[in-house]
Structures are given as C-alpha cells and as structure tokens.
Design a protein around this motif. Structure first.
Motif, PDB file in Angstrom:
ATOM      1  N   LYS A 105       0.827  -1.207   0.000  1.00 41.09           N
ATOM      2  CA  LYS A 105       0.000   0.000   0.000  1.00 41.09           C
ATOM      3  C   LYS A 105       0.861   1.257   0.000  1.00 41.09           C
ATOM      4  O   LYS A 105       0.595   2.214  -0.751  1.00 41.09           O
ATOM      5  CB  LYS A 105      -0.910  -0.014   1.235  1.00 41.09           C
ATOM      6  CG  LYS A 105      -1.960   1.079   1.228  1.00 41.09           C
ATOM      7  CD  LYS A 105      -2.971   0.856   0.087  1.00 41.09           C
ATOM      8  CE  LYS A 105      -4.125   1.829   0.174  1.00 41.09           C
ATOM      9  NZ  LYS A 105      -5.100   1.606  -0.913  1.00 41.09           N
ATOM     10  N   ILE A 108       2.437   1.821  -3.389  1.00 37.96           N
ATOM     11  CA  ILE A 108       1.492   2.432  -4.330  1.00 37.96           C
ATOM     12  C   ILE A 108       1.404   3.935  -4.078  1.00 37.96           C
ATOM     13  O   ILE A 108       1.474   4.750  -5.012  1.00 37.96           O
ATOM     14  CB  ILE A 108       0.099   1.773  -4.195  1.00 37.96           C
ATOM     15  CG1 ILE A 108       0.127   0.334  -4.736  1.00 37.96           C
ATOM     16  CG2 ILE A 108      -0.964   2.600  -4.935  1.00 37.96           C
ATOM     17  CD1 ILE A 108      -1.153  -0.438  -4.480  1.00 37.96           C
ATOM     18  N   ASN A 109       1.237   4.317  -2.821  1.00 35.27           N
ATOM     19  CA  ASN A 109       1.126   5.738  -2.486  1.00 35.27           C
ATOM     20  C   ASN A 109       2.388   6.506  -2.880  1.00 35.27           C
ATOM     21  O   ASN A 109       2.318   7.627  -3.403  1.00 35.27           O
ATOM     22  CB  ASN A 109       0.862   5.903  -0.992  1.00 35.27           C
ATOM     23  CG  ASN A 109      -0.496   5.369  -0.573  1.00 35.27           C
ATOM     24  OD1 ASN A 109      -1.394   5.224  -1.404  1.00 35.27           O
ATOM     25  ND2 ASN A 109      -0.651   5.045   0.702  1.00 35.27           N
ATOM     26  N   LYS A 112       2.690   7.387  -6.565  1.00 37.82           N
ATOM     27  CA  LYS A 112       1.723   8.385  -7.045  1.00 37.82           C
ATOM     28  C   LYS A 112       0.737   7.789  -8.057  1.00 37.82           C
ATOM     29  O   LYS A 112      -0.012   8.530  -8.698  1.00 37.82           O
ATOM     30  CB  LYS A 112       2.417   9.614  -7.663  1.00 37.82           C
ATOM     31  CG  LYS A 112       3.456  10.276  -6.772  1.00 37.82           C
ATOM     32  CD  LYS A 112       2.880  10.758  -5.458  1.00 37.82           C
ATOM     33  CE  LYS A 112       3.932  11.466  -4.615  1.00 37.82           C
ATOM     34  NZ  LYS A 112       3.413  11.881  -3.300  1.00 37.82           N
ATOM     35  N   PHE A 113       0.728   6.460  -8.194  1.00 39.88           N
ATOM     36  CA  PHE A 113      -0.245   5.801  -9.057  1.00 39.88           C
ATOM     37  C   PHE A 113      -1.506   5.523  -8.236  1.00 39.88           C
ATOM     38  O   PHE A 113      -1.433   5.275  -7.037  1.00 39.88           O
ATOM     39  CB  PHE A 113       0.302   4.480  -9.602  1.00 39.88           C
ATOM     40  CG  PHE A 113       1.217   4.618 -10.782  1.00 39.88           C
ATOM     41  CD1 PHE A 113       2.288   5.507 -10.758  1.00 39.88           C
ATOM     42  CD2 PHE A 113       1.020   3.865 -11.923  1.00 39.88           C
ATOM     43  CE1 PHE A 113       3.143   5.637 -11.836  1.00 39.88           C
ATOM     44  CE2 PHE A 113       1.863   3.982 -13.018  1.00 39.88           C
ATOM     45  CZ  PHE A 113       2.933   4.873 -12.977  1.00 39.88           C
ATOM     46  N   THR A 114      -2.659   5.567  -8.900  1.00 38.47           N
ATOM     47  CA  THR A 114      -3.915   5.212  -8.250  1.00 38.47           C
ATOM     48  C   THR A 114      -4.336   3.846  -8.775  1.00 38.47           C
ATOM     49  O   THR A 114      -5.007   3.729  -9.807  1.00 38.47           O
ATOM     50  CB  THR A 114      -5.013   6.254  -8.530  1.00 38.47           C
ATOM     51  OG1 THR A 114      -4.530   7.545  -8.120  1.00 38.47           O
ATOM     52  CG2 THR A 114      -6.286   5.918  -7.782  1.00 38.47           C
ATOM     53  N   ASP A 161      -7.525  -3.858  -1.314  1.00 37.89           N
ATOM     54  CA  ASP A 161      -8.806  -3.644  -1.982  1.00 37.89           C
ATOM     55  C   ASP A 161      -9.491  -4.962  -2.292  1.00 37.89           C
ATOM     56  O   ASP A 161     -10.721  -5.019  -2.412  1.00 37.89           O
ATOM     57  CB  ASP A 161      -8.587  -2.865  -3.285  1.00 37.89           C
ATOM     58  CG  ASP A 161      -7.986  -1.494  -3.048  1.00 37.89           C
ATOM     59  OD1 ASP A 161      -8.682  -0.646  -2.484  1.00 37.89           O
ATOM     60  OD2 ASP A 161      -6.803  -1.289  -3.404  1.00 37.89           O
TER      61      ASP A 161
END
Length: 402
Positions: A105, A108-109, A112-114, A161
């Motif tokens: 997690k 990912i943060n 800067k990708f969503t 998710d």
C-alpha cells in the motif's frame, strides 16, 4: 491489464504463484514480477517481465527476523515496489502474504499511481508464525514477537482492496473476526495443482528410483513438528512392531529445529528398515512417485493455520487416485468428507485403526482413490481455482455469496 506481482522470495519454486501467473497470461494480461535474487543462475522468460532485487539470503533472513519490531523490511519493500510500479506502469498490484500488505500500500502511495491492491493470503500468517519453532523459541521469540501479528492482522488486511484466500471457511473466519472486512471483495483460490503441468510431467515418462514390495505410505512436503509427520512416526513404529507390513516414503526438507528429533526417530532399527527418506525431489517427479504409493498422508496438527485451507498435497494425492489418511483440520476434513476420498483420525488409536482399514482393504483404497480423482476433476470443471481472475477481468461478484 498490466499486473504487477510481488513476492518476497524467488518466485520459481512457488507453484501457487507460478500457476496464478500462467492463468493471468492465458487471460491476456501482461504480468511483471518483483522478487528476490539470491545470487543464483535464473532462467529468463519470454512472457513475463521479471525484476529481481539482489540480496544475500542471510541478509534477507535477518531483515525478516527483525521485521515485526522494526520497519526496515517494509521500508525496503516500499521503495522497491514504488520503483517497480513506475518502471512497468502497472494497472494493479498483487502482493503475496499478509506481511507484505503495508509495504504494498505504501509503495502504491509513494509511486503516485492510483491502482488497486490485491493481497494473496497463502496461509493464516499470525497462526503460522506462532507455530514456527524458529520464531517462538529462546531469544528469537523476544526479537520476532510473533504474537504481535494477532494484533496487526486486521490493519494489514484492510490495506487491501481485494483479498485472495485458500478456502471459503478461511474467508468466513476472517469476516467473523473482523467485521470491517464485510465489504471487502474475497476470492477463494485453493492450492490445487496445475493439471497442465502434471500432464506434461506424465508425458515425459519420468522414472523414480523407488520401489517397495509392501503397501507404501507417502508424505510429500516440509518435514516439521507443526506438519504432524514427526508426531506419527512413533505410531508407525508401533504398528510395524505389531506385525503390520508396510513402507513409508517421506520426501521434503526438514526444519532445522526438528532435524535432531526426526533423524533420531527414522534411524531406529525397525523404522530405518521401513522408511525411505529423500530430502528433496522436483515436483515434476511427483506423478511418477504417485504411481508407486498406496496411501497419502496429511497429518497436520489441527490449529488455526491448518484450518485455513487445504494443503496442495491433498489435491496431489487426489490427482494420483491415492486414498488419504488425514487429521481433522477443518478445510481438509470438509474436502475429504465431501469427496469421500479418505479416512480421518484425531488420536493414536484412531490413526492405527484407520490405517489398518486402508492397508487391509484394497477395494476400499481403490474406491476412495477414484472418488478423489472424480472430485478433483469436478472442481476443475467448475473452475473453482480461477475465481481470482475476476479481480482483473472486470466482473463484479457478490463476494459474500462465493
């Protein structure tokens, strides 16, 4: 989709991971893998992008040892995951094992990708680490602090998710314990063997250097107290001393903490004559071994870890039409009873009784073995091992009705 897969190990020997990757590629996805490089010679792949992080195995093991108390291991993976996401421009991240959730997690943060994070649970990790002798004995217990994982589990699950679990019963267990997961999509992906690989192994007509004139019990996998195989050796000895005639074939590495006891047992005179131990064999030889054996053993100690899913070896026995003798761990009990493919036991007396039934009744063995193969084929027809593909194929599923 461009899917990034992360595993904190070499990925070549992880058969669950290899199978998932093959299924994803078959569905048309592009797969990139981030894993460790322990300085070995690795093969290259035309269909997979592989990014290896070079690190000495001893350093990796030290970082894992310190990981509960200190955050260095998670920071290490956060950095490499972020770079990996950016390099391969992935649309989704799929990380393996509970302890990788936070790093995934944060990676990912940081990138800067969503993109969504899928967490693939190979086991009930808090229960597993609390059963490992290396983590629970002496000074290591103070460093590893395995019990902390019971407190960290919910937070780490909620980083994801999507959650991939070994069995429906494990999913239900997690939702019962952590109501915060009620809206999280779950996907059940059992450890069934890869039919295509097994069939290709059989086409190669591989020959194994093993033969026994008496019925043969078979255990394939890690040898450790937590796996129960050491528990049943004295029971096997008692049956042999009582006049039963059979052989036992054990294939797999021994946990360092259990080596002394294991070798002490199998070197006792009557066991040394009736046990063949092989430290390691490539899985490609497994179909050939299955043709030489009579009964498959699944003697796992009943605990939270082993209740969470069915071990790969049970499906392997079913593939070989081998009757199973197993403990009553929840998921494997449900499978064996639903398939009528083996016998169950809880104690020494039941083990001796059930094993004697199987040794004395060839028709029973053949019936149970055939039932197992029939059930396995049905599971494949239902594609129950491919449910996780719906994460990436755009299908919306009512996760509570799976």
């Amino acid at each position: 989709m461009r899917i990034g897969v992360v595993v904190d190990n070499e990925f070549e020997n992880d058969h669950r991971l290899q199978k998932e990757i093959r299924l994803l590629i078959t569905e048309g996805h592009t797969v990139s893998v981030l894993c460790f490089d322990f300085g070995k010679a690795y093969k290259t792949y035309d269909s997979i992008n592989v990014k290896r992080v070079k690190i000495p195995k001893k350093i990796k093991d030290l970082l894992v040892l310190l990981s509960t108390r200190f955050g260095l291991y998670e920071w290490f993976w956060e950095k490499h995951i972020s770079n990996f996401i950016q390099e391969f421009q992935v649309d989704a991240l799929h990380v393996h094992d509970l302890y990788m959730a936070k790093a995934g997690k944060r990676g990912i943060n940081r990138s800067k990708f969503t993109i969504p994070l899928t967490l693939d649970l190979h086991e009930n990790y808090p229960a597993a680490i609390n059963s490992y002798q290396w983590a629970t004995k002496g000074w290591r217990k103070l460093v590893v602090q395995p019990k902390k994982w019971y407190k960290k589990e919910e937070a780490y699950l909620n980083y994801a998710d999507n959650l991939v679990v070994l069995s429906k019963s494990f999913k239900e267990n997690l939702i019962t314990r952590f109501p915060s997961l009620e809206t999280t999509p779950f996907f059940v992906h059992p450890n069934m063997p890869d039919f295509e690989s097994f069939q290709s192994f059989e086409k190669n007509d591989l020959v194994v250097d093993f033969e026994s004139e008496t019925p043969t019990l078979f255990y394939f996998g890690v040898v450790a107290q937590r796996r129960g195989i050491i528990d049943i050796l004295p029971w096997i000895k008692a049956l042999l001393e009582g006049g039963k005639e059979f052989h036992t074939l054990i294939i797999g590495p021994v946990d360092k903490a259990d080596k002394s006891e294991f070798y002490h047992l199998i070197n006792q005179p009557i066991l040394s004559k009736n046990i063949t131990y092989i430290p390691w064999a490539d899985v490609k030889f497994l179909p050939a071994y299955l043709k030489q054996i009579t009964i498959g053993l699944a003697p796992f100690r009943v605990n939270e870890q082993h209740n969470s899913g069915v071990a790969n070896k049970l499906f392997q026995y079913m593939y070989g039409e081998i009757p199973i003798l197993a403990t009553k761990c929840k998921a494997q009990k449900e499978l064996i009873e639903s398939a009528n493919c083996g016998l169950l036991y809880e104690c020494k007396q039941e083990f001796e009784t059930q094993l004697s039934k199987l040794l004395d009744d060839k028709t029973l063995r053949q019936t149970l073995g055939a039932n197992g193969k029939k059930k396995l084929l049905k599971l494949y027809e239902l594609e129950s091992d491919k449910q996780f593909l719906n994460i990436y194929n755009g299908h919306k599923i009512d996760s509570q009705n799976q």
